[in-house]
Structure formats: structure tokens, C-alpha cells
Design a protein around this motif. Structure first.
Motif, mmCIF file in Angstrom:
data_model
loop_
_atom_site.group_PDB
_atom_site.id
_atom_site.type_symbol
_atom_site.label_atom_id
_atom_site.label_comp_id
_atom_site.label_asym_id
_atom_site.label_seq_id
_atom_site.Cartn_x
_atom_site.Cartn_y
_atom_site.Cartn_z
ATOM 1 N N TYR A 67 -16.904 -28.666 -36.451
ATOM 2 C CA TYR A 67 -16.011 -27.733 -35.769
ATOM 3 C C TYR A 67 -16.197 -27.832 -34.258
ATOM 4 N N PHE A 68 -15.269 -27.229 -33.539
ATOM 5 C CA PHE A 68 -15.371 -27.091 -32.087
ATOM 6 C C PHE A 68 -15.733 -25.641 -31.778
ATOM 7 N N GLN A 69 -16.412 -25.445 -30.658
ATOM 8 C CA GLN A 69 -16.807 -24.105 -30.233
ATOM 9 C C GLN A 69 -16.606 -23.974 -28.733
ATOM 10 N N LEU A 70 -16.089 -22.839 -28.316
ATOM 11 C CA LEU A 70 -15.908 -22.540 -26.902
ATOM 12 C C LEU A 70 -16.861 -21.412 -26.535
ATOM 13 N N GLU A 71 -17.620 -21.619 -25.463
ATOM 14 C CA GLU A 71 -18.543 -20.593 -24.991
ATOM 15 C C GLU A 71 -18.215 -20.206 -23.555
ATOM 16 N N ARG A 72 -18.485 -18.938 -23.231
ATOM 17 C CA ARG A 72 -18.303 -18.421 -21.872
ATOM 18 C C ARG A 72 -19.680 -18.084 -21.305
ATOM 19 N N ARG A 73 -19.868 -18.438 -20.052
ATOM 20 C CA ARG A 73 -21.148 -18.128 -19.402
ATOM 21 C C ARG A 73 -21.200 -16.646 -19.072
ATOM 22 N N TRP B 252 -13.238 -23.239 -33.921
ATOM 23 C CA TRP B 252 -12.171 -23.682 -34.812
ATOM 24 C C TRP B 252 -12.488 -25.047 -35.401
ATOM 25 N N VAL B 253 -11.874 -25.299 -36.536
ATOM 26 C CA VAL B 253 -11.938 -26.610 -37.180
ATOM 27 C C VAL B 253 -10.635 -27.303 -36.851
ATOM 28 N N SER B 254 -10.731 -28.538 -36.411
ATOM 29 C CA SER B 254 -9.527 -29.283 -36.066
ATOM 30 C C SER B 254 -8.656 -29.460 -37.305
ATOM 31 N N GLN B 255 -7.355 -29.315 -37.126
ATOM 32 C CA GLN B 255 -6.418 -29.494 -38.239
ATOM 33 C C GLN B 255 -6.046 -30.949 -38.428
#
Length: 76
Positions: free
Chosen positions: A49-55, A66-69
């Protein structure tokens, strides 16, 4: 301006960037993930999966994942 980073899985940083807000960060990260050169089996086996993080100060907080479709690399 907040700082964000896109990860493959929970530990592999693909790109760090700054944008105005969370919505722009999510949109930009999703586009980066679409453009990311990957092979489906390798990606699923290594990261999944991909993950987005905020500092947030000295810490990174998960904002979105999310998991790429897609089932394979993009072709023009």
C-alpha cells in the motif's frame, strides 16, 4: 506550509513535499503513486500500500493510506 511525505508501505519514503493543505497533499500523493514505476507482484510483496504522512513537530503522523487500484505499470 505543511510538510508531507509519501511512503510505499510504512517505511520506504518515495518523496517528501510541501503543499498548502491536506487535500492538496492527498491529491498530489495520489498522482505520485499513479506515476510511480512499479511491478504489481513486487509492490504487493514488499509494500502492499501507499501511505501519506504529515509532519507534526518532530513526528510524522499518518494522514491517508490506500492500495493502488492498478494491476500493473502504466502504459501511455
Amino acid at each position: 506550509m505543511p510538510s508531507y511525505r509519501l511512503l510505499a508501505g510504512c517505511a520506504t519514503v518515495l518523496e517528501a513535499f510541501d503543499v498548502e493543505d491536506d487535500r492538496q497533499a492527498i491529491d498530489y500523493a495520489r498522482q505520485l503513486s499513479v506515476d510511480f514505476p512499479w511491478e504489481a507482484r513486487t509492490f504487493q510483496a514488499r509494500w502492499g500500500y501507499f501511505q501519506l504522512e504529515r509532519r507534526d513537530g518532530h513526528l510524522w503522523q499518518m494522514l491517508f493510506a490506500w492500495v493502488s487500484q492498478d494491476q500493473g505499470p502504466h502504459t501511455p
